[in-house]
Each structure stands twice: as structure tokens, then as C-alpha cells.
Design an enzyme around this catalytic site. Structure first.
Site, PDB file in Angstrom:
ATOM      1  N   THR A  32      27.886  65.991 -60.794  1.00  0.00           N
ATOM      2  CA  THR A  32      28.184  67.002 -61.820  1.00  0.00           C
ATOM      3  C   THR A  32      29.172  68.046 -61.287  1.00  0.00           C
ATOM      4  O   THR A  32      30.004  68.552 -62.038  1.00  0.00           O
ATOM      5  CB  THR A  32      26.904  67.709 -62.337  1.00  0.00           C
ATOM      6  OG1 THR A  32      26.188  68.221 -61.221  1.00  0.00           O
ATOM      7  CG2 THR A  32      26.017  66.784 -63.132  1.00  0.00           C
ATOM      8  N   PHE A  50      22.923  62.780 -67.360  1.00  0.00           N
ATOM      9  CA  PHE A  50      22.308  62.401 -68.632  1.00  0.00           C
ATOM     10  C   PHE A  50      21.371  63.495 -69.158  1.00  0.00           C
ATOM     11  O   PHE A  50      21.350  63.789 -70.332  1.00  0.00           O
ATOM     12  CB  PHE A  50      21.504  61.103 -68.463  1.00  0.00           C
ATOM     13  CG  PHE A  50      22.352  59.862 -68.548  1.00  0.00           C
ATOM     14  CD1 PHE A  50      23.720  59.934 -68.760  1.00  0.00           C
ATOM     15  CD2 PHE A  50      21.767  58.612 -68.416  1.00  0.00           C
ATOM     16  CE1 PHE A  50      24.487  58.791 -68.840  1.00  0.00           C
ATOM     17  CE2 PHE A  50      22.531  57.461 -68.493  1.00  0.00           C
ATOM     18  CZ  PHE A  50      23.887  57.547 -68.699  1.00  0.00           C
ATOM     19  N   GLN A  88      22.322  55.740 -57.758  1.00  0.00           N
ATOM     20  CA  GLN A  88      22.222  55.233 -59.131  1.00  0.00           C
ATOM     21  C   GLN A  88      23.556  55.448 -59.852  1.00  0.00           C
ATOM     22  O   GLN A  88      23.717  55.061 -61.001  1.00  0.00           O
ATOM     23  CB  GLN A  88      21.125  55.991 -59.885  1.00  0.00           C
ATOM     24  CG  GLN A  88      19.755  55.855 -59.253  1.00  0.00           C
ATOM     25  CD  GLN A  88      18.769  56.882 -59.809  1.00  0.00           C
ATOM     26  OE1 GLN A  88      18.182  56.665 -60.857  1.00  0.00           O
ATOM     27  NE2 GLN A  88      18.603  57.993 -59.121  1.00  0.00           N
ATOM     28  N   ILE A 108      27.597  55.262 -60.804  1.00  0.00           N
ATOM     29  CA  ILE A 108      28.514  54.141 -61.018  1.00  0.00           C
ATOM     30  C   ILE A 108      29.966  54.597 -60.863  1.00  0.00           C
ATOM     31  O   ILE A 108      30.870  53.885 -61.235  1.00  0.00           O
ATOM     32  CB  ILE A 108      28.282  53.553 -62.438  1.00  0.00           C
ATOM     33  CG1 ILE A 108      28.432  54.655 -63.522  1.00  0.00           C
ATOM     34  CG2 ILE A 108      26.897  52.911 -62.531  1.00  0.00           C
ATOM     35  CD1 ILE A 108      28.287  54.134 -64.953  1.00  0.00           C
ATOM     36  N   HIS A 164      23.136  50.589 -59.730  1.00  0.00           N
ATOM     37  CA  HIS A 164      23.521  50.350 -61.120  1.00  0.00           C
ATOM     38  C   HIS A 164      24.968  49.886 -61.272  1.00  0.00           C
ATOM     39  O   HIS A 164      25.538  49.982 -62.349  1.00  0.00           O
ATOM     40  CB  HIS A 164      23.251  51.615 -61.954  1.00  0.00           C
ATOM     41  CG  HIS A 164      21.795  51.946 -62.035  1.00  0.00           C
ATOM     42  ND1 HIS A 164      21.300  53.206 -62.307  1.00  0.00           N
ATOM     43  CD2 HIS A 164      20.700  51.156 -61.875  1.00  0.00           C
ATOM     44  CE1 HIS A 164      19.973  53.180 -62.309  1.00  0.00           C
ATOM     45  NE2 HIS A 164      19.589  51.948 -62.044  1.00  0.00           N
ATOM     46  N   CYS A 213      34.852  33.344 -67.862  1.00  0.00           N
ATOM     47  CA  CYS A 213      35.344  32.615 -66.684  1.00  0.00           C
ATOM     48  C   CYS A 213      35.090  33.365 -65.374  1.00  0.00           C
ATOM     49  O   CYS A 213      35.358  32.844 -64.296  1.00  0.00           O
ATOM     50  CB  CYS A 213      36.839  32.322 -66.824  1.00  0.00           C
ATOM     51  SG  CYS A 213      37.879  33.790 -66.656  1.00  0.00           S
ATOM     52  N   CYS A 264      39.866  38.997 -71.489  1.00  0.00           N
ATOM     53  CA  CYS A 264      40.423  38.248 -70.361  1.00  0.00           C
ATOM     54  C   CYS A 264      41.578  37.382 -70.868  1.00  0.00           C
ATOM     55  O   CYS A 264      41.692  37.126 -72.072  1.00  0.00           O
ATOM     56  CB  CYS A 264      39.322  37.364 -69.796  1.00  0.00           C
ATOM     57  SG  CYS A 264      39.808  36.306 -68.445  1.00  0.00           S
ATOM     58  N   ILE A 312      23.498  70.527 -55.295  1.00  0.00           N
ATOM     59  CA  ILE A 312      23.544  69.749 -54.052  1.00  0.00           C
ATOM     60  C   ILE A 312      24.854  69.917 -53.282  1.00  0.00           C
ATOM     61  O   ILE A 312      24.858  69.927 -52.052  1.00  0.00           O
ATOM     62  CB  ILE A 312      23.214  68.261 -54.329  1.00  0.00           C
ATOM     63  CG1 ILE A 312      22.998  67.531 -53.018  1.00  0.00           C
ATOM     64  CG2 ILE A 312      24.257  67.603 -55.216  1.00  0.00           C
ATOM     65  CD1 ILE A 312      22.236  66.255 -53.140  1.00  0.00           C
TER      66      ILE A 312
HETATM   67  P1  NAD Z   1      19.682  62.329 -64.769  1.00  0.00           P
HETATM   68  O1  NAD Z   1      20.747  62.799 -65.676  1.00  0.00           O
HETATM   69  O2  NAD Z   1      18.458  61.754 -65.357  1.00  0.00           O
HETATM   70  O3  NAD Z   1      19.211  63.536 -63.852  1.00  0.00           O
HETATM   71  C1  NAD Z   1      20.100  64.316 -63.127  1.00  0.00           C
HETATM   72  C2  NAD Z   1      19.296  65.311 -62.315  1.00  0.00           C
HETATM   73  O4  NAD Z   1      20.194  65.986 -61.448  1.00  0.00           O
HETATM   74  C3  NAD Z   1      18.593  66.375 -63.154  1.00  0.00           C
HETATM   75  O5  NAD Z   1      17.302  66.606 -62.604  1.00  0.00           O
HETATM   76  C4  NAD Z   1      19.487  67.618 -62.988  1.00  0.00           C
HETATM   77  O6  NAD Z   1      18.773  68.831 -63.080  1.00  0.00           O
HETATM   78  C5  NAD Z   1      20.002  67.395 -61.579  1.00  0.00           C
HETATM   79  N1  NAD Z   1      21.306  67.999 -61.302  1.00  0.00           N
HETATM   80  C6  NAD Z   1      22.381  68.141 -62.124  1.00  0.00           C
HETATM   81  N2  NAD Z   1      23.409  68.683 -61.473  1.00  0.00           N
HETATM   82  C7  NAD Z   1      22.976  68.919 -60.213  1.00  0.00           C
HETATM   83  C8  NAD Z   1      23.572  69.473 -59.041  1.00  0.00           C
HETATM   84  N3  NAD Z   1      24.834  69.907 -59.038  1.00  0.00           N
HETATM   85  N4  NAD Z   1      22.831  69.531 -57.910  1.00  0.00           N
HETATM   86  C9  NAD Z   1      21.545  69.112 -57.881  1.00  0.00           C
HETATM   87  N5  NAD Z   1      20.919  68.579 -58.963  1.00  0.00           N
HETATM   88  C10 NAD Z   1      21.643  68.474 -60.090  1.00  0.00           C
HETATM   89  O7  NAD Z   1      20.361  61.313 -63.753  1.00  0.00           O
HETATM   90  P2  NAD Z   1      19.738  60.097 -62.920  1.00  0.00           P
HETATM   91  O8  NAD Z   1      18.416  60.445 -62.371  1.00  0.00           O
HETATM   92  O9  NAD Z   1      20.806  59.628 -61.996  1.00  0.00           O
HETATM   93  O10 NAD Z   1      19.442  58.931 -63.987  1.00  0.00           O
HETATM   94  C11 NAD Z   1      20.280  58.636 -65.050  1.00  0.00           C
HETATM   95  C12 NAD Z   1      21.151  57.384 -64.976  1.00  0.00           C
HETATM   96  O11 NAD Z   1      22.418  57.888 -65.274  1.00  0.00           O
HETATM   97  C13 NAD Z   1      21.369  56.684 -63.688  1.00  0.00           C
HETATM   98  O12 NAD Z   1      20.910  55.406 -63.862  1.00  0.00           O
HETATM   99  C14 NAD Z   1      22.901  56.625 -63.488  1.00  0.00           C
HETATM  100  O13 NAD Z   1      23.302  55.282 -63.348  1.00  0.00           O
HETATM  101  C15 NAD Z   1      23.475  57.108 -64.773  1.00  0.00           C
HETATM  102  N6  NAD Z   1      24.627  58.041 -64.732  1.00  0.00           N
HETATM  103  C16 NAD Z   1      25.546  57.991 -63.739  1.00  0.00           C
HETATM  104  C17 NAD Z   1      26.601  58.888 -63.716  1.00  0.00           C
HETATM  105  C18 NAD Z   1      27.598  58.798 -62.604  1.00  0.00           C
HETATM  106  O14 NAD Z   1      27.873  57.723 -62.098  1.00  0.00           O
HETATM  107  N7  NAD Z   1      28.153  59.933 -62.161  1.00  0.00           N
HETATM  108  C19 NAD Z   1      26.716  59.862 -64.718  1.00  0.00           C
HETATM  109  C20 NAD Z   1      25.772  59.888 -65.748  1.00  0.00           C
HETATM  110  C21 NAD Z   1      24.712  58.964 -65.727  1.00  0.00           C
END
Ligand code: NAD
Length: 239
Positions: free
Chosen positions: A29, A36, A104, A106, A122, A133, A151, A232
């Protein structure tokens, strides 16, 4: 993040030799990619269908056009850059203190930051394959076109992203379990621990320290963990 917890984290990182990081959308983020479940996350935005439904295998097969409309609009951030969290994890791996990032996400940002052993539970938006193919396509081909990407053989090109209802890759799962089992410290960050089976992997940890760095507590309570409530990138960047 309070000074005492930061000091504890610093001490844990200092004495750990086999750290593993387990993370989710919250790690990215601070790179401008929405998660999500936060307040401004994808689930709070309004669509004709809920994101979980759009990102399901059934939806992909039945409404392929709409799937790609949403996917191009909301899931692709090719210009995003790694933040301080991605960079610190890559630095630890380089120093031989951390041996795996289990993610998790992508978005490929851990690799962009220089991490080598990244276990993508994921999948990744950077890899795509023809469903007929098997021909490989990069992200550029998906970004360039409009509508359903096709494709040269006429088949639909599908992102190598694990959709809801689809199984996780067995090899990645096994490697993730092995990494978490071998770790002396598990750092969990930026994840609501809401998506299974991924969230269940942390139960394989049998080492010394668990650190959780998250904005707000994740869905699962855990005993004896060092919990740091904060961003984080700011937390790991301050070490
Ligand atoms: P989630 O959206 O369910 O949860 C995100 C968590 O991170 C929340 O608890 C939130 O409070 C916390 N958070 C947000 N910003 C933060 C920061 N800067 N520092 C610390 N914590 C922070 O996400 P999830 O648990 O990864 O599960 C959702 C699914 O979403 C996963 O399977 C993933 O594949 C997919 N996803 C991936 C992306 C990506 O690749 N960047 C983006 C959106 C969703």
C-alpha cells in the site's frame, strides 16, 4: 510504533539467522497499490459485483470481458516501485539473515527490490499463459490490448494469478511450508490473515519469535507474538 517494541524488533532481527517473511497486500500500500480490506481498499469501492466474485474462476470463464475490464483497471500497477519494507527484506536476504519471502501479493515488488527467494502463493501479474497452447506472455501484452487478450492461436491468455476457487501451486505451497518450518523468526506483515489456505501456513512455524507488523490487528489472534501496530514500510525502514 512505540520505542520499546522497535527495540525488541531490532534485537530479534539482530540475533536471528533464518528469518522468513510472510506478507500480504498491506506490504504494497505504501507503494500506491490498494489492498482489499482497508478503509480505502478495493472491497470498500463500488462495483456491479463484489471483487471476490469478479476474481473467481467461475466469473473468469463466464464473464471474461468484464473480468479483464476490472483486472486492467484495478489489479495492474506496472509503474509501482518497492518501498522501504521490500527493500529491507531484500537487504536481509543479501546479508544471509533471511532466506525466504512468502507472499500473497501478485505485484512482483519483492523481486523489483532485489529479493531472490520469493514464494508467490497467489502467482504474479507479470506472467500470463494461453489457456489453449500454453504460450507465455508478459505483462506488456495484457496492458497493450483491449478486451480479452488472445494468443496467436486464438486461445484466451490468462494471468498466472490464483483466482478464488482455484488451487494453489503445490510446489510453491510445499516450499513455503518448508521455509516456515526451518525459520527461527517469522515476521508477518500487511495481511489480514483472512485468505486461506495461505493464512494457515503460519501454523507450521516452530521457531523462536513471531513478529506481526500490521495496521490494526489481523483477523487471527496469536499468543506470545511481538505485535507492532504501524505501517510496515515505516517500521522496517526505521531499523
Ligand atoms: P488484505 O487487504 O485482506 O489485508 C491487508 C492488511 O494489511 C490489513 O490488515 C491492513 O490493515 C494492513 N495494511 C494496509 N496497509 C498497511 C501498511 N502500510 N503497513 C502495515 N499493514 C498494512 O490483504 P491480504 O491479507 O494480502 O489478502 C487479500 C488478497 O489480496 C491476497 O490474496 C492478495 O493476493 C491479494 N491482493 C494483492 C495485492 C498486491 O499484489 N499488491 C493487492 C490487493 C490484493
Amino acid at each position: 510504533m512505540d520505542a520499546e517494541s522497535m527495540e525488541k524488533l531490532r534485537a530479534i532481527a539482530e540475533r536471528s539467522r533464518r528469518m522468513v517473511f510472510f506478507g500480504g497486500a498491506g506490504v504494497s500500500t505504501e507503494s500506491g497499490i490498494p489492498d482489499f480490506r482497508s478503509q480505502d481498499g478495493l472491497y470498500k469501492q463500488k462495483y456491479k459485483y463484489p471483487p471476490e466474485q469478479i476474481l473467481s474462476h467461475t466469473f473468469f470463464v463466464r464473464h471474461t470481458d468484464e473480468f479483464f475490464e476490472f483486472y486492467r483497471d484495478k489489479m495492474l500497477y506496472p509503474e509501482a516501485k518497492p518501498n522501504a519494507a521490500h527493500r529491507k527484506l531484500a537487504e536481509w536476504e543479501n546479508e544471509g539473515k533471511l532466506f525466504a519471502v512468502v507472499t500473497q501479493n501478485i505485484d512482483g515488488l519483492h523481486q523489483k527490490a532485489g529479493s531472490k527467494n520469493v514464494l508467490e502463493l497467489h502467482g504474479s501479474v507479470w506472467r500470463n499463459h494461453c489457456t489453449e497452447c500454453g504460450k507465455f506472455y508478459g505483462l506488456e501484452e495484457i496492458l497493450r490490448g483491449k478486451g480479452v487478450p488472445r494468443c496467436t492461436c486464438g486461445g484466451v491468455v490468462k494471468p498466472d494469478v490464483v483466482l478464488y476457487e482455484e488451487p494453489l501451486d503445490g510446489g510453491v505451497l510445499e516450499a513455503s511450508v518448508n521455509a516456515i518450518r526451518r525459520a527461527d523468526t517469522l515476521i508477518i506483515g500487511g495481511t489480514s490473515l483472512n485468505v486461506y489456505p495461505a493464512a494457515g501456513l503460519i501454523d507450521y512455524f516452530g521457531g523462536e519469535n513471531i513478529v506481526v507488523i500490521n495496521k490494526g490487528a489481523p483477523m487471527r489472534g496469536m499468543d506470545g507474538v511481538l505485535f507492532i501496530d504501524g505501517k510496515i514500510g515505516e517500521v522496517l525502514g526505521a531499523l
